[in-house]
Design a protein around this motif. Structure first.
Motif, PDB file in Angstrom:
ATOM      1  N   TYR A   1       0.832  -1.206   0.000  1.00  0.00           N
ATOM      2  CA  TYR A   1       0.000   0.000   0.000  1.00  0.00           C
ATOM      3  C   TYR A   1       0.870   1.261   0.000  1.00  0.00           C
ATOM      4  O   TYR A   1       0.518   2.272   0.592  1.00  0.00           O
ATOM      5  N   TYR A   2       2.018   1.200  -0.670  1.00  0.00           N
ATOM      6  CA  TYR A   2       2.876   2.381  -0.757  1.00  0.00           C
ATOM      7  C   TYR A   2       2.106   3.557  -1.370  1.00  0.00           C
ATOM      8  O   TYR A   2       1.345   3.372  -2.318  1.00  0.00           O
ATOM      9  N   GLY A   3       2.338   4.713  -0.845  1.00  0.00           N
ATOM     10  CA  GLY A   3       1.668   5.904  -1.369  1.00  0.00           C
ATOM     11  C   GLY A   3       0.392   6.247  -0.630  1.00  0.00           C
ATOM     12  O   GLY A   3      -0.196   7.291  -0.870  1.00  0.00           O
ATOM     13  N   SER A   4      -0.013   5.363   0.278  1.00  0.00           N
ATOM     14  CA  SER A   4      -1.174   5.655   1.126  1.00  0.00           C
ATOM     15  C   SER A   4      -0.665   6.197   2.451  1.00  0.00           C
ATOM     16  O   SER A   4       0.149   5.548   3.119  1.00  0.00           O
TER      17      SER A   4
ATOM     18  N   GLY B   1       0.796   3.517   4.697  1.00  0.00           N
ATOM     19  CA  GLY B   1       2.229   3.510   4.451  1.00  0.00           C
ATOM     20  C   GLY B   1       3.024   4.464   5.319  1.00  0.00           C
ATOM     21  O   GLY B   1       4.253   4.503   5.222  1.00  0.00           O
ATOM     22  N   SER B   2       2.362   5.255   6.162  1.00  0.00           N
ATOM     23  CA  SER B   2       3.137   6.223   6.942  1.00  0.00           C
ATOM     24  C   SER B   2       2.930   6.003   8.441  1.00  0.00           C
ATOM     25  O   SER B   2       2.001   5.316   8.855  1.00  0.00           O
ATOM     26  N   THR B   3       3.823   6.584   9.200  1.00  0.00           N
ATOM     27  CA  THR B   3       3.759   6.430  10.661  1.00  0.00           C
ATOM     28  C   THR B   3       3.649   7.815  11.297  1.00  0.00           C
ATOM     29  O   THR B   3       3.874   8.825  10.648  1.00  0.00           O
ATOM     30  N   LEU B   4       3.284   7.836  12.542  1.00  0.00           N
ATOM     31  CA  LEU B   4       3.414   9.090  13.278  1.00  0.00           C
ATOM     32  C   LEU B   4       3.938   8.799  14.680  1.00  0.00           C
ATOM     33  O   LEU B   4       3.856   7.684  15.183  1.00  0.00           O
ATOM     34  N   LYS B   5       4.494   9.850  15.264  1.00  0.00           N
ATOM     35  CA  LYS B   5       5.176   9.671  16.547  1.00  0.00           C
ATOM     36  C   LYS B   5       4.135   9.623  17.662  1.00  0.00           C
ATOM     37  O   LYS B   5       3.377  10.559  17.853  1.00  0.00           O
TER      38      LYS B   5
ATOM     39  N   ILE C   1       4.250   4.837  15.419  1.00  0.00           N
ATOM     40  CA  ILE C   1       3.280   3.778  15.111  1.00  0.00           C
ATOM     41  C   ILE C   1       2.648   4.048  13.744  1.00  0.00           C
ATOM     42  O   ILE C   1       2.591   5.195  13.293  1.00  0.00           O
ATOM     43  N   PRO C   2       2.164   2.970  13.085  1.00  0.00           N
ATOM     44  CA  PRO C   2       1.502   3.187  11.795  1.00  0.00           C
ATOM     45  C   PRO C   2       0.305   4.121  11.952  1.00  0.00           C
ATOM     46  O   PRO C   2      -0.430   4.037  12.947  1.00  0.00           O
ATOM     47  N   PHE C   3       0.117   4.986  10.990  1.00  0.00           N
ATOM     48  CA  PHE C   3      -1.028   5.894  10.991  1.00  0.00           C
ATOM     49  C   PHE C   3      -2.328   5.118  11.187  1.00  0.00           C
ATOM     50  O   PHE C   3      -3.234   5.544  11.913  1.00  0.00           O
ATOM     51  N   HIS C   4      -2.410   3.959  10.533  1.00  0.00           N
ATOM     52  CA  HIS C   4      -3.636   3.158  10.570  1.00  0.00           C
ATOM     53  C   HIS C   4      -4.022   2.740  11.981  1.00  0.00           C
ATOM     54  O   HIS C   4      -5.184   2.398  12.246  1.00  0.00           O
ATOM     55  N   ASP C   5      -3.075   2.763  12.905  1.00  0.00           N
ATOM     56  CA  ASP C   5      -3.352   2.272  14.263  1.00  0.00           C
ATOM     57  C   ASP C   5      -3.729   3.368  15.251  1.00  0.00           C
ATOM     58  O   ASP C   5      -3.981   3.076  16.416  1.00  0.00           O
ATOM     59  N   VAL C   6      -3.743   4.615  14.837  1.00  0.00           N
ATOM     60  CA  VAL C   6      -4.065   5.690  15.784  1.00  0.00           C
ATOM     61  C   VAL C   6      -5.526   5.605  16.223  1.00  0.00           C
ATOM     62  O   VAL C   6      -5.851   5.744  17.399  1.00  0.00           O
ATOM     63  N   LEU C   7      -6.412   5.382  15.265  1.00  0.00           N
ATOM     64  CA  LEU C   7      -7.844   5.212  15.557  1.00  0.00           C
ATOM     65  C   LEU C   7      -8.290   3.882  14.948  1.00  0.00           C
ATOM     66  O   LEU C   7      -7.620   3.351  14.056  1.00  0.00           O
ATOM     67  N   PRO C   8      -9.423   3.371  15.397  1.00  0.00           N
ATOM     68  CA  PRO C   8      -9.898   2.080  14.838  1.00  0.00           C
ATOM     69  C   PRO C   8     -10.447   2.243  13.421  1.00  0.00           C
ATOM     70  O   PRO C   8     -11.622   2.512  13.223  1.00  0.00           O
ATOM     71  N   MET C   9      -9.557   2.129  12.442  1.00  0.00           N
ATOM     72  CA  MET C   9      -9.936   2.402  11.051  1.00  0.00           C
ATOM     73  C   MET C   9     -10.240   1.128  10.277  1.00  0.00           C
ATOM     74  O   MET C   9      -9.734   0.051  10.583  1.00  0.00           O
TER      75      MET C   9
ATOM     76  N   ILE D   1      -7.844   5.188  -1.643  1.00  0.00           N
ATOM     77  CA  ILE D   1      -7.957   4.408  -0.408  1.00  0.00           C
ATOM     78  C   ILE D   1      -7.942   5.330   0.811  1.00  0.00           C
ATOM     79  O   ILE D   1      -8.785   5.219   1.710  1.00  0.00           O
ATOM     80  N   ASP D   2      -7.024   6.285   0.842  1.00  0.00           N
ATOM     81  CA  ASP D   2      -6.957   7.214   1.980  1.00  0.00           C
ATOM     82  C   ASP D   2      -8.238   8.028   2.114  1.00  0.00           C
ATOM     83  O   ASP D   2      -8.756   8.225   3.216  1.00  0.00           O
ATOM     84  N   LEU D   3      -8.741   8.523   0.986  1.00  0.00           N
ATOM     85  CA  LEU D   3      -9.961   9.338   1.036  1.00  0.00           C
ATOM     86  C   LEU D   3     -11.124   8.526   1.586  1.00  0.00           C
ATOM     87  O   LEU D   3     -11.922   9.023   2.388  1.00  0.00           O
ATOM     88  N   VAL D   4     -11.198   7.279   1.179  1.00  0.00           N
ATOM     89  CA  VAL D   4     -12.295   6.425   1.652  1.00  0.00           C
ATOM     90  C   VAL D   4     -12.125   6.107   3.142  1.00  0.00           C
ATOM     91  O   VAL D   4     -13.062   6.246   3.931  1.00  0.00           O
ATOM     92  N   LEU D   5     -10.939   5.714   3.533  1.00  0.00           N
ATOM     93  CA  LEU D   5     -10.732   5.313   4.936  1.00  0.00           C
ATOM     94  C   LEU D   5     -10.882   6.500   5.882  1.00  0.00           C
ATOM     95  O   LEU D   5     -11.492   6.387   6.951  1.00  0.00           O
ATOM     96  N   ILE D   6     -10.304   7.631   5.511  1.00  0.00           N
ATOM     97  CA  ILE D   6     -10.389   8.798   6.408  1.00  0.00           C
ATOM     98  C   ILE D   6     -11.807   9.364   6.380  1.00  0.00           C
ATOM     99  O   ILE D   6     -12.358   9.735   7.415  1.00  0.00           O
ATOM    100  N   GLY D   7     -12.399   9.394   5.183  1.00  0.00           N
ATOM    101  CA  GLY D   7     -13.788   9.845   5.078  1.00  0.00           C
ATOM    102  C   GLY D   7     -14.690   8.992   5.960  1.00  0.00           C
ATOM    103  O   GLY D   7     -15.531   9.510   6.705  1.00  0.00           O
ATOM    104  N   GLU D   8     -14.500   7.692   5.903  1.00  0.00           N
ATOM    105  CA  GLU D   8     -15.317   6.792   6.741  1.00  0.00           C
ATOM    106  C   GLU D   8     -15.061   7.078   8.213  1.00  0.00           C
ATOM    107  O   GLU D   8     -15.995   7.187   9.013  1.00  0.00           O
TER     108      GLU D   8
END
Ligand code: NAD
Length: 524
Positions: free
Chosen positions: A104-107, A111-115, A128-136, A438-445
């Protein structure tokens, strides 16, 4: 039931009196710190730190989510579909450079992390992966469907797109041959005439019609029911349309827009009809193309129905670079004086954009992307002064989806000197755009599950929780011409867009914004 125990399946827990986990929610009390500035009679400023208390409540249950793409059979539609299937099945395929595996490079989400913070013992950053900050939602779990005016199966449309490796296509072909876009609405005046030969899968009628709204609504409802979905997101990745004229009495208010659709007015675009249908089905609608789908009446209609909308135009290559580079130059105190942007591409998007009225939509969305950065710097630029900015796009069939973007940035430096930066950006357009979808859909949701209220403090009754504003400006990072709530400023600078997104997510779990001060490494 409330507890501070680690929510099952999550990577971290926030230990704070301001954060509460229940079975169904994460609740945070958040102090939003800003600065209020008053200008005195002598022109000097007084800056006063200000605090606002908010409660955020995030629903923890990850819904079963579907995405319906308008333009599903296009380059982006087929590429994102094949990419998700490949990830879901963990596929790898042979190329002349060796084996490649799905990613999922480019998402930004995948594909990205935050501190998260600093290690208690060593003070080292913990990311941690961005995806893990909230229950996405995980993209592998998305159910995909949609519409296209071209009736090819997704397998044949993937071949037409000519983006993916044959060895990958072979592995997803069977599944994609079963996927066929729903017929769509086609108002020929809105896209280039050169698209006509692919329009073999259309609903009758060549201008706006309320029956079209009802048909699209039924499509959304059926897709939801057939796939047992909790939620559907609709995303426009169809051809760039020409701009619609804003006409008083037609599309300037919600009521006028509805009446105009019912009357079959010629100035209502297919994308606006899709937006209206999605709003009525409470499906967030995101516009990945540059046209003005969100005429004032459409925005008012979304607000009235408390539905979410986002747009416009995926920010994938050249503009993403621009919104990072110009931010850097101007914040470095360098006086950028001109930007010349040339593109050539050979995919169907390029073919459609070879028509003047559709190109004009793209030109507008590509041109305003440095305004906020220029306006913010009164040292380098007088009020109203802007760098020269030219955008050229040419259709060059031979290069296919491998878009070329050539940019020259010309700037004034110390003591009358000049700096010229030339960039030559080559990549498959659809491989940049698909992760943004993918990002627009996941964050929008995710934004549909976050609520807020003004905090009234312990004991006192607070106001009811409500959603963020209908216009999801938090999606700006992925979009070239970000749509913002009426009357609010547009932020184009890439770093600010990312900070807004990550810090809003952090606030939902009661964490302070990332400040990057790292005093722990400076004061000892
Ligand atoms: P594409 O031409 O390959 O796909 C568009 C699809 O939309 C086609 O299959 C077409 O048949 C279909 N279509 C047209 N009108 C329709 C309608 N009314 N209803 C349903 N389907 C319709 O283009 P693409 O490369 O996939 O790009 C899609 C859009 O995304 C374009 O508007 C493009 O400008 C925009 N965009 C792309 C990128 C990128 O790829 N990097 C970046 C920014 C914006």
């Amino acid at each position: 039931t409330s507890s501070s125990a680690a929510p099952a399946g999550s990577l971290f827990t926030v230990s704070s009196p301001n954060v509460k986990y229940t079975d169904s929610t994460i609740e945070s009390k958040y102090t939003y710190r800003t600065t209020t500035v008053n200008k005195g009679a002598d022109g000097s400023f007084t800056a006063t730190p200000t605090e606002t208390l908010y409660d955020f409540k995030t629903e923890r249950k990850v819904p079963k989510t579907g995405v319906m793409l308008v333009g599903w059979g296009g380059n982006n539609g087929t590429t994102v579909t094949a990419g998700i299937i490949a990830n879901r099945r963990g596929l790898s395929w042979d190329t002349r450079e060796g084996s490649r595996a799905a990613n999922y490079y480019g998402s930004i989400v995948m594909g990205s992390t935050l501190k998260l913070g600093s290690d208690a013992k060593t003070n080292a950053d913990v990311n941690i992966p961005f995806h893990d900050v909230l229950p996405m939602v995980h993209p592998n779990d998305l159910v995909i469907g949609g519409w296209d005016i071209s009736g090819l199966t997704l397998a044949d449309a993937m071949d037409r797109a000519a983006v993916l490796e044959p060895t990958l296509k072979d592995q997803v072909r069977k599944e994609m041959a079963e996927m066929r876009p729903l017929p769509s609405i086609y108002y020929p005046d809105f896209i280039a005439a050169n698209q006509e030969d692919r329009a073999d899968n259309v609903i009758a009628g060549s201008k706006a019609d309320w029956a079209h709204v009802e048909k699209l609504r039924a499509d959304i409802r059926n897709f939801k029911a057939d796939n047992s979905l909790d939620k559907v997101i609709v995303l426009w990745t169809a051809n760039t349309e020409r701009f619609a004229d804003i006409i008083e009495g037609i599309n300037d208010t919600a009521d006028n827009l509805v009446a105009a659709i019912k009357a079959g007015h010629e100035e209502v675009s297919p994308s606006t009809v899709f937006a209206v249908a999605s709003i009525l089905e409470n499906a967030p609608f995101i516009n990945g193309s540059p046209q003005n789908t969100f005429v004032p009446g459409a925005i008012e209609f979304a607000e009235r129905h408390n539905a979410f909308v986002g747009g416009d135009d995926f920010k994938s290559g050249q503009t993403k670079m621009k919104s990072a580079l110009v931010d850097f130059l101007i914040n470095a105190g360098i006086r950028l004086t001109s930007i010349a942007s040339y593109n050539h591409l050979g995919n169907n998007d390029g073919k459609n954009l070879s028509s003047q009225r559709q190109f004009r939509s793209k030109e507008i969305s590509k041109s305003n992307v440095v305004d906020d950065m220029v306006e913010a710097n009164s040292v380098l630029y007088k009020p109203g002064e802007k760098p020269d900015h030219t955008v050229v796009i040419k259709y060059m069939p031979a290069v296919g989806d491998n878009k070329r973007a050539l940019d020259e940035y010309y700037a004034e430096i110390f003591m009358g000197g000049h700096q010229t930066i030339s960039i030559f950006n080559v990549c498959e357009d659809s491989l940049l755009a698909s992760p943004l979808i993918i990002d627009l859909v996941l964050i929008g949701e995710m934004m549909t599950r976050i609520q807020w209220r003004a905090s009234k403090g312990e004991g006192a009754d607070a106001a009811d929780y409500k959603s963020f504003h209908s216009v999801l400006s938090v999606l700006s990072y992925m979009l070239k011409a970000p749509l913002t709530p009426p009357g609010t400023p547009v932020v184009n600078a890439l770093a600010k867009q990312r900070a807004a997104l990550t810090n809003i997510f952090r606030a939902c779990v009661g964490l302070e914004p990332e400040s990057d001060m790292t005093l722990e490494h400076k004061l000892f």
